[in-house]
Design a protein around this motif. Structure first.
Motif, short mmCIF file in Angstrom:
data_model
loop_
_atom_site.label_atom_id
_atom_site.label_comp_id
_atom_site.label_asym_id
_atom_site.label_seq_id
_atom_site.Cartn_x
_atom_site.Cartn_y
_atom_site.Cartn_z
N LEU A 1 45.57 23.71 47.61
CA LEU A 1 44.82 24.03 46.40
C LEU A 1 44.19 25.42 46.47
N ASP A 2 44.10 25.96 47.69
CA ASP A 2 43.59 27.32 47.82
C ASP A 2 44.59 28.33 47.23
N LYS A 3 45.85 27.90 47.04
CA LYS A 3 46.87 28.78 46.47
C LYS A 3 47.07 28.51 44.98
N THR A 4 47.13 27.24 44.61
CA THR A 4 47.28 26.86 43.21
C THR A 4 46.40 25.65 42.93
N CYS A 5 45.46 25.81 42.01
CA CYS A 5 44.54 24.72 41.67
C CYS A 5 44.44 24.60 40.16
N HIS A 6 44.93 23.50 39.63
CA HIS A 6 44.92 23.27 38.18
C HIS A 6 43.62 22.57 37.78
N ALA A 7 43.24 22.74 36.55
CA ALA A 7 42.07 22.05 36.00
C ALA A 7 42.54 20.81 35.25
N PRO A 8 42.23 19.61 35.73
CA PRO A 8 42.69 18.39 35.04
C PRO A 8 42.12 18.30 33.64
N VAL A 9 42.93 17.74 32.74
CA VAL A 9 42.50 17.51 31.36
C VAL A 9 42.05 16.06 31.25
N ALA A 10 40.80 15.85 30.86
CA ALA A 10 40.26 14.50 30.78
C ALA A 10 40.95 13.68 29.70
N ALA A 11 41.10 12.38 29.95
CA ALA A 11 41.62 11.43 28.97
C ALA A 11 42.98 11.83 28.42
N GLN A 12 43.80 12.45 29.26
CA GLN A 12 45.14 12.86 28.83
C GLN A 12 46.16 11.80 29.18
N MET B 1 42.31 -8.97 27.53
CA MET B 1 42.60 -7.71 28.20
C MET B 1 42.03 -6.54 27.41
N PRO B 2 41.17 -5.74 28.04
CA PRO B 2 40.60 -4.59 27.32
C PRO B 2 41.67 -3.53 27.10
N PRO B 3 41.65 -2.86 25.95
CA PRO B 3 42.59 -1.76 25.75
C PRO B 3 42.37 -0.69 26.82
N ALA B 4 43.45 -0.18 27.37
CA ALA B 4 43.31 0.89 28.37
C ALA B 4 42.79 2.15 27.69
N GLN B 5 41.81 2.79 28.30
CA GLN B 5 41.29 4.03 27.77
C GLN B 5 42.38 5.11 27.81
N ASN B 6 42.26 6.10 26.94
CA ASN B 6 43.16 7.24 27.04
C ASN B 6 43.04 7.84 28.44
N GLY B 7 44.18 8.19 29.01
CA GLY B 7 44.20 8.68 30.39
C GLY B 7 44.46 7.58 31.40
N THR B 8 44.53 6.33 30.90
CA THR B 8 44.89 5.19 31.75
C THR B 8 45.86 4.30 30.98
N CYS B 9 46.59 3.46 31.70
CA CYS B 9 47.48 2.52 31.02
C CYS B 9 47.83 1.39 31.96
#
Length: 591
Positions: free
Chosen positions: A48-59, A337-345
């Protein structure tokens, strides 16, 4: 913001999160390094010291087009060909664009449990092929791989160094004393938990959750974590994009506890997700936790642990529904069963290399219903595997049987409707909220392998057949038999599914209240443009369904996607043959 500043900010946020997670994991353990030093090491190992992406929440990193084939590397054998090459050929020739992802079960050198006792995590089993063969499949399909993170083979170099008392691995394994309070430990096996081993440091009692050839790691030692981060980085480089965390619920141990689902285990999953998301934005984690349903749901965390969890309650509930002709338990579970939140399934499946697990339906089916299910499937050639409870009782753990055989009859005995019952099971699964996974032996309608069962004396071998590829090709190209028919019908269902936005894994789902012989649910696409009513007759009788029960707007045209029939305005009823499923949509499949 420049790319340099964006990367620096992402790296800073990543390290901050790692520090917090490491402190939560190791707060009660004296370490030789600080949390900051350890997080820096993990960042270095993941590059990650070479390439580090910023995660997008609830994607949502998936769509209705995602269907996963589950297979061993050597499920198909061909003379003078590496099994991975043969598998690649089969996928390209027979599946084409129908299935875009493949889960290759452990393809590493192993000593037992058909791959889940790994000798070397860094290489491909020579009898299967090599990393180039893995990369070739990963180039064409989204590749899912196991990370067998709880244990490894007793024949691994790491464990041999443990026995010697020196070298890499000498301090990687969890040991305990027979005098410790182990009465609460939850396990899926009846073998002794501790295995007595004479080592260079004296007599040790090694913790073995599953078998004495599968020795458990000690994650209290952060070097174990470092080594698994190195393994993850290698798998990413080789094209893996879905990580299945095998048996992860047992990862952390504490004396006088159940040693399952402990807080440290959940935090380690969050830490691995942090590293993977910053390294590879499209990669995801699926937790394999064959435990009661309520506990299983906790592995979503707050949408910050597993991206997906196995829907372990689905196989036994669906099989129970179809052999009993009563969907009340399946309907009640689906409503809960609860609906899965966005970003999960959810990850849905109804057959796998293991058996039909029964623990996930403890509390959903009564002991009497579980026993009747086991007896029914034993009548179709199945075998029951057992576990020891914390009170020392023997309880059925799973039923080992090929799914095609499991659905060859009902509680009344075998009949001639097995094919339709089998297709019905898949049509239900393919319509449900979540990503579907289909075992290769379900795709091919493979029957119980009694010869392999007898040769290995392992119940799970009954559903781990190895096909001679030339024999299989003859069956799939000659006169129709049930193998050819199963593949054709399942591909037909899949090809419809992947065109429907209402079948997106996170599309809205509501359970319908119909008769006990009619199981139904409604899906709606996220843009609300498409609705699909999924109705299945789970009985052996033809049933009429009044369209008013679905509240269809009868002045509009509706389409039954599976048969291609149009439901004309004003039509009041439809008939469902035994085990028939209808997918009734306001849009036809080509729109």
């Amino acid at each position: 913001m420049s790319d340099f500043k964006r990367k620096a900010k992402s790296l800073k946020n990543c390290q901050k999160k790692l520090n917090q997670q490491l402190e939560s994991i190791y707060q009660d353990i004296d370490l030789d390094v600080t949390f900051e030093e350890l997080s820096e090491k993990l960042i270095f190992l993941m590059r990650l010291d070479k390439t580090c992406h910023a995660p997008v929440a609830a994607q949502n990193k998936w769509s209705e087009q995602d269907v996963i084939l589950i297979t061993y590397a050597d499920s198909l054998l061909e003379a003078d060909k590496k099994p991975l090459v043969t598998l690649h050929h089969f996928i390209d020739k027979y599946l084409g664009k129908s299935i875009n992802s493949v889960h290759i079960l452990p393809f590493f050198p192993y000593s037992s449990d058909d791959g889940f006792s790994v000798i070397d995590y860094s290489s491909v089993n020579e009898s299967f092929g090599d990393w180039k063969d893995i990369q070739a499949i990963a180039k064409d399909r989204r590749l899912m791989s196991d990370l067998v993170i709880n244990h490894c083979s007793s024949r691994s170099a790491w464990f041999q160094n443990f026995i010697k008392g020196e070298g890499v691995g000498h301090d990687f394994f969890y040991t305990a004393s027979p005098d410790d309070d182990l009465s609460k430990v939850v396990r899926p096996r009846t073998s002794a938990l501790l295995n007595e081993i004479q080592t260079g440091k004296g007599l040790q009692h090694v913790w073995c959750t599953f078998s004495h050839d599968q020795v458990d790691f000690d994650f209290r030692n952060p070097v174990v974590l470092e080594n698994f981060v190195t393994i993850i980085r290698q798998y990413l480089d080789m094209g893996v994009r879905i990580f299945r965390l095998d048996a992860v619920a047992f990862l952390w141990k504490k004396a006088a506890s159940e040693c399952i689902n402990l807080p440290e285990t959940h935090t380690i999953i969050r830490l691995l997700r942090t590293l993977i998301e910053h390294a590879q934005p499209d990669a995801i984690i699926i937790t394999e936790t064959n435990i009661p349903n309520v506990q299983n749901l906790t592995y979503f965390g707050n949408a910050n642990e597993a991206h997906a969890i196995y829907n372990f309650a689905l196989p036994p509930l669906l099989v129970h529904t179809l052999v009993s002709g009563d969907c009340k338990h399946l309907k009640r579970w689906l409503m809960s069963m609860p609906p899965a939140q966005n970003g999960t399934c959810y990850f849905n499946f109804i057959a796998s290399h293991d058996g039909i697990g029964l623990r996930p339906v403890e509390g959903l089916l009564s002991d009497q219903e579980l026993n009747r299910l086991a007896v029914t499937l034993e009548g179709f050639g199945g075998k029951t595997s057992w576990r020891t409870t914390d009170q020392g009782q023997q309880k059925p753990y799973e039923i080992n049987i090929a799914l095609y055989d499991a659905l060859q009859g009902t509680t009344e005995g075998e009949d001639k409707l097995g094919f339709y019952r089998f297709i019905c099971a898949h049509s239900i699964m393919l319509g449900l909220e979540g990503i579907p996974g289909i075992y290769i032996h379900s795709l091919l309608g493979t029957r119980n392998d009694y010869e392999k069962l007898e040769n290995t004396q392992h119940n799970r071998a009954i559903n781990r057949h190895r096909w001679d590829y030339n024999t299989l090709k003859e069956k799939l190209s000659g006169h129709p038999d049930h193998h050819k028919n199963v593949l054709s019908e399942l591909k037909h269902l899949i090809n419809i599914r992947i065109k429907q936005k209402a079948f997106h894994p996170n599309a809205t789902q509501f359970t319908l209240h119909l008769r006990e012989q009619l199981f139904g649910f409604w899906r709606q696409s996220q843009d609300r443009a498409q609705s699909i009513f999924c109705i299945s007759n789970v009985s052996k009788n033809t049933l009429d369904l009044s369209l008013s029960e679905l509240n269809l707007i009868i002045t509009e045209s509706w389409y039954e996607l599976i048969t291609g029939a149009k439901i004309a305005p004003g039509q009041e009823t439809v008939s469902l043959l035994p085990y028939q499923t209808l997918w009734i949509s306001n849009l036809d499949m080509d729109i």
